[in-house]
Design a protein around this motif. Structure first.
Motif, short mmCIF file in Angstrom:
data_model
loop_
_atom_site.label_atom_id
_atom_site.label_comp_id
_atom_site.label_asym_id
_atom_site.label_seq_id
_atom_site.Cartn_x
_atom_site.Cartn_y
_atom_site.Cartn_z
N GLY A 26 -1.23 -39.96 -23.79
CA GLY A 26 -0.45 -40.77 -23.34
C GLY A 26 0.53 -40.32 -21.84
N VAL A 27 1.46 -41.29 -21.87
CA VAL A 27 2.11 -40.12 -20.47
C VAL A 27 2.63 -38.96 -19.88
N GLY A 28 2.53 -37.97 -21.09
CA GLY A 28 2.49 -36.89 -20.48
C GLY A 28 0.21 -36.63 -19.77
N ALA A 29 -0.08 -36.95 -20.13
CA ALA A 29 -1.51 -36.65 -19.67
C ALA A 29 -2.24 -38.03 -18.98
N GLY A 30 -0.97 -38.62 -18.91
CA GLY A 30 -1.35 -39.81 -17.15
C GLY A 30 -0.80 -38.61 -15.85
N ILE A 31 0.25 -38.15 -16.42
CA ILE A 31 1.48 -36.84 -16.04
C ILE A 31 0.09 -35.47 -14.91
N ALA A 32 0.14 -34.88 -16.26
CA ALA A 32 -1.62 -34.05 -16.06
C ALA A 32 -2.35 -34.41 -15.04
N CYS A 33 -2.88 -35.02 -15.46
CA CYS A 33 -4.03 -35.87 -14.40
C CYS A 33 -3.33 -36.19 -13.46
N THR A 34 -2.72 -36.52 -12.86
CA THR A 34 -1.58 -37.19 -11.52
C THR A 34 -1.73 -35.86 -11.12
N ASP A 232 1.85 -44.36 -13.65
CA ASP A 232 2.91 -44.24 -12.74
C ASP A 232 4.25 -43.73 -12.54
N ALA A 233 4.16 -43.05 -14.22
CA ALA A 233 4.66 -42.20 -14.29
C ALA A 233 4.45 -40.62 -13.32
N GLY A 234 3.25 -40.29 -13.37
CA GLY A 234 2.99 -39.25 -12.77
C GLY A 234 2.86 -39.50 -11.20
N ALA A 235 2.84 -40.94 -10.55
CA ALA A 235 3.03 -40.96 -8.58
C ALA A 235 4.39 -40.29 -8.68
#
Length: 262
Positions: A26-34, A232-235
């Motif tokens: 989820g969001v955490g994975a997206g943040i890590a990748c970003t 979006d959260a990652g950015a």
């Protein structure tokens, strides 16, 4: 103006190490990748080692640096041991993203406060508030000694505004985390540490079928016309973790497609 050909990232995180909790999906994975895409070495935490490993593979497949570290954020001893071991073997943590957070434990089931069981109240604060405090406690002394640190907590719009949808316990814990971050920012600003919160609106990590239909219905009510995605959260995390954001601290950013503005 000619763009500097040597710069490949908008917000440069090269040489920084970021710990993201609950980053196995989820969001955490997206943040890590970003963050990895911006040059950071990421530490992927999840209570489930297999999920953490999955995100690490995603990051590495994209050319980034990542390590998996499994621990339960509600266990202060486990958090401290994991951080201490990682920092001794690999690198100190420069960036902490407190992403872990759910409705206590298990599936999210909106319930009016009048219908809640007092025996369940503690579960919400253990994950959404104490989990944040445990992780901050594990990294903040090192950040202060190095006179640099970035702490970002992923909260929820429900921690700021009233919503009659049965999330009072969840909102109370998230509201506590938001307040904690404000005070943490003031206490540690002179040590080069910033602390900010992202109050998330509707995020759809991967909808399909009936969920996709529901997502389209919800998106129609948002000013931007779409549901948020993990990136979006990652950015926003990438910006708040960067040197460019060194004068921003103690703030709560509403990331919600315009559904609420303060």
């Amino acid at each position: 103006m000619e763009r500097n050909s040597r710069s490949t990232h908008v917000f440069e995180l090269n040489g920084r190490t970021a710990l993201i909790t609950g980053a196995g999906q989820g969001v955490g994975a997206g943040i890590a990748c970003t963050l990895a895409g911006q040059g950071a070495q990421v530490v992927v935490n999840d209570i489930d080692p297999a999920r953490a490993d999955g995100t690490v593979r995603r990051v590495r497949d994209a050319g980034g640096q990542a390590h998996a570290v499994a621990f339960d954020v509600t266990d202060l001893g486990a958090v401290a041991d994991a951080v201490r071991t990682f920092e001794r073997r690999i690198a100190p943590v420069d960036i902490l993203v407190n992403n872990v957070g759910n409705a206590g434990a298990g599936a999210f089931r909106p319930t009016s406060f009048r219908d809640t069981d007092p025996a369940d109240w503690r579960r919400f604060t253990e994950v959404n508030l104490f989990g944040v405090m445990n992780c901050v406690k594990a990294v903040i002394d090192g950040m202060a000694a190095r006179r640099h640190g970035r702490i970002v907590t992923i909260a929820s719009g429900s921690g700021v505004i009233g919503q009659g949808i049965g999330v009072s316990l969840y909102a109370a814990a998230k509201g506590g985390a938001i307040s904690f971050m404000r005070h943490l920012a003031i206490e540690n600003a002179s040590d080069g540490i910033t602390a900010n919160t992202i109050a998330l609106g509707l995020i759809d990590p991967a909808a399909s079928g009936r969920e996709a239909t529901r997502t389209r219905e919800l998106a129609a009510h948002l000013p931007v016309g779409r549901i948020g995605v993990p990136e979006d959260a990652g950015a926003l995390c990438a910006y708040l973790a960067s040197q460019e954001a060194s004068w921003i601290t103690g703030q709560t950013f509403h990331l919600n497609g315009g559904s609420y503005t303060s």
